[in-house]
Each structure stands twice: as C-alpha cells, then as structure tokens.
Design a protein around this motif. Sequence first.
Motif, mmCIF file in Angstrom:
data_model
loop_
_atom_site.group_PDB
_atom_site.id
_atom_site.type_symbol
_atom_site.label_atom_id
_atom_site.label_comp_id
_atom_site.label_asym_id
_atom_site.label_seq_id
_atom_site.Cartn_x
_atom_site.Cartn_y
_atom_site.Cartn_z
ATOM 1 N N SER A 64 50.769 5.863 34.150
ATOM 2 C CA SER A 64 51.893 6.621 33.282
ATOM 3 C C SER A 64 51.772 7.387 31.422
ATOM 4 O O SER A 64 50.617 6.142 30.995
ATOM 5 N N SER A 65 51.940 8.691 31.591
ATOM 6 C CA SER A 65 51.460 8.211 29.556
ATOM 7 C C SER A 65 52.894 9.150 29.407
ATOM 8 O O SER A 65 53.985 9.325 29.848
ATOM 9 N N HIS A 67 54.461 11.483 25.131
ATOM 10 C CA HIS A 67 53.177 11.980 23.882
ATOM 11 C C HIS A 67 54.067 12.886 23.351
ATOM 12 O O HIS A 67 54.980 13.503 23.933
ATOM 13 N N ARG A 79 51.607 8.466 20.695
ATOM 14 C CA ARG A 79 50.613 8.874 22.540
ATOM 15 C C ARG A 79 50.637 6.996 23.149
ATOM 16 O O ARG A 79 49.808 6.741 22.418
ATOM 17 N N ASP A 81 49.376 5.142 26.513
ATOM 18 C CA ASP A 81 48.536 6.030 27.739
ATOM 19 C C ASP A 81 49.429 4.530 28.551
ATOM 20 O O ASP A 81 48.269 3.389 27.906
ATOM 21 N N THR A 113 58.663 18.380 38.724
ATOM 22 C CA THR A 113 58.532 18.269 36.456
ATOM 23 C C THR A 113 60.325 18.434 36.559
ATOM 24 O O THR A 113 61.324 19.589 36.782
ATOM 25 N N THR A 143 58.051 14.427 34.594
ATOM 26 C CA THR A 143 56.231 14.671 35.705
ATOM 27 C C THR A 143 56.567 13.582 36.187
ATOM 28 O O THR A 143 56.474 12.772 36.142
ATOM 29 N N SER A 151 54.167 10.919 34.041
ATOM 30 C CA SER A 151 54.049 12.038 32.520
ATOM 31 C C SER A 151 55.704 12.477 31.605
ATOM 32 O O SER A 151 56.106 12.882 32.187
ATOM 33 N N HIS A 152 55.437 11.440 30.538
ATOM 34 C CA HIS A 152 57.016 11.945 29.607
ATOM 35 C C HIS A 152 56.645 12.328 28.091
ATOM 36 O O HIS A 152 55.980 12.122 28.090
ATOM 37 N N ARG A 153 57.149 13.789 28.334
ATOM 38 C CA ARG A 153 56.948 14.504 27.115
ATOM 39 C C ARG A 153 57.652 14.681 25.875
ATOM 40 O O ARG A 153 58.905 15.658 26.651
#
Length: 170
Positions: A64-65, A67, A79, A81, A113, A143, A151-153
């Motif tokens: 996962s990431s 940002h 960020r 990762d 999403t 996501t 993914s986390h934004r």
Amino acid sequence: MIRSVIAAAALLAFAVPLAAQDSDAAEPSYGEIGAATAPVADAYFAAYTSRDWDTLEPLLAENSSFHDPTATHVFGPVRSDGRAAMMERFRVGYAGISHMEFVTSRRMISADTAIYEGVLHWGLDIGGGTLVDTVTPMVIVLTIEDGKVVSHRDYVDYAPFIEAVRAAST
C-alpha cells in the motif's frame, strides 16, 4: 444527421463495455466491485479519522501507499510506500495530533475507489506547548484491491491551518 451519428457512436461506446462486462461471468461487475469496496473503505476511513491504528493496519495491503501531495509546501514531502512505512507515519508522525474529527459532506464509492469529502476538525501540537486547532476542507481517496487498501491519498486545503499557526505564534 451528424448529431444522430455522434449520439449513436456515444451509445455504442457505452454499450460495448457494459455488454462485454455482462457476458463475462468470471469478472465481477461494477456493482459487485463497489459492494465489496464499500465496507473495507468505510472501516479504514473510520479507523483513520479516529486514529485507531490497530484497526487500520490489517486493512492495508503489504504494498500500500499513502500520499498527500497538498502537504508538500507545509510539511515537506508526505509519502509512505508499504504498510510498514505507512504505519510508522501514522503512529509516529501523527502522534502530535491531539484530535481528528471528519465531518463528511459527500461519500462516493465507484467500483474499487472510495472518495470522502468534507472538513477535518483537528489539533496539532506544534511544540513549545502550543496547540493549533483548525478546520480544513479535505478529500480522502482510497483504492481497494482484494479486500485491502492499496492506495490512500489525502488532499487538504491547508490555508486555515497556516492561518491558525500564525495566530498561535503571535
């Protein structure tokens, strides 16, 4: 004549992917993907906004990431990762946050999403015994793949935070 050709082409462009999706029984449908995404995303979102790291961690994929591109001019690059790096950021990097409460104005699940839009009420210890309390508009985009967050934004309007820091420093 040209308008009817364009309209027919547009209908065909949308119909082909839907027809292909319906005929391929092995692939989950858009609705099925969204139905699987929602509970994972909602559980992760609730854990993130309440800073419940023990509940959040198992919801993360190993790769996962995280940002926040909007934080660069305030906090430097933000960020992480990998699950271990994200958990270190959350457990250590968020330790100065005294409270977080997200008030959701809109939630949208679109297949894999999830998007949460609202305002974040939060406080941050900026050192020297100074606590800055602020409300910032925020969008969180997650996501989900195979039942895990990949993914986390975060997207935050930090202007209210910067003003609160200035006010606290005077």
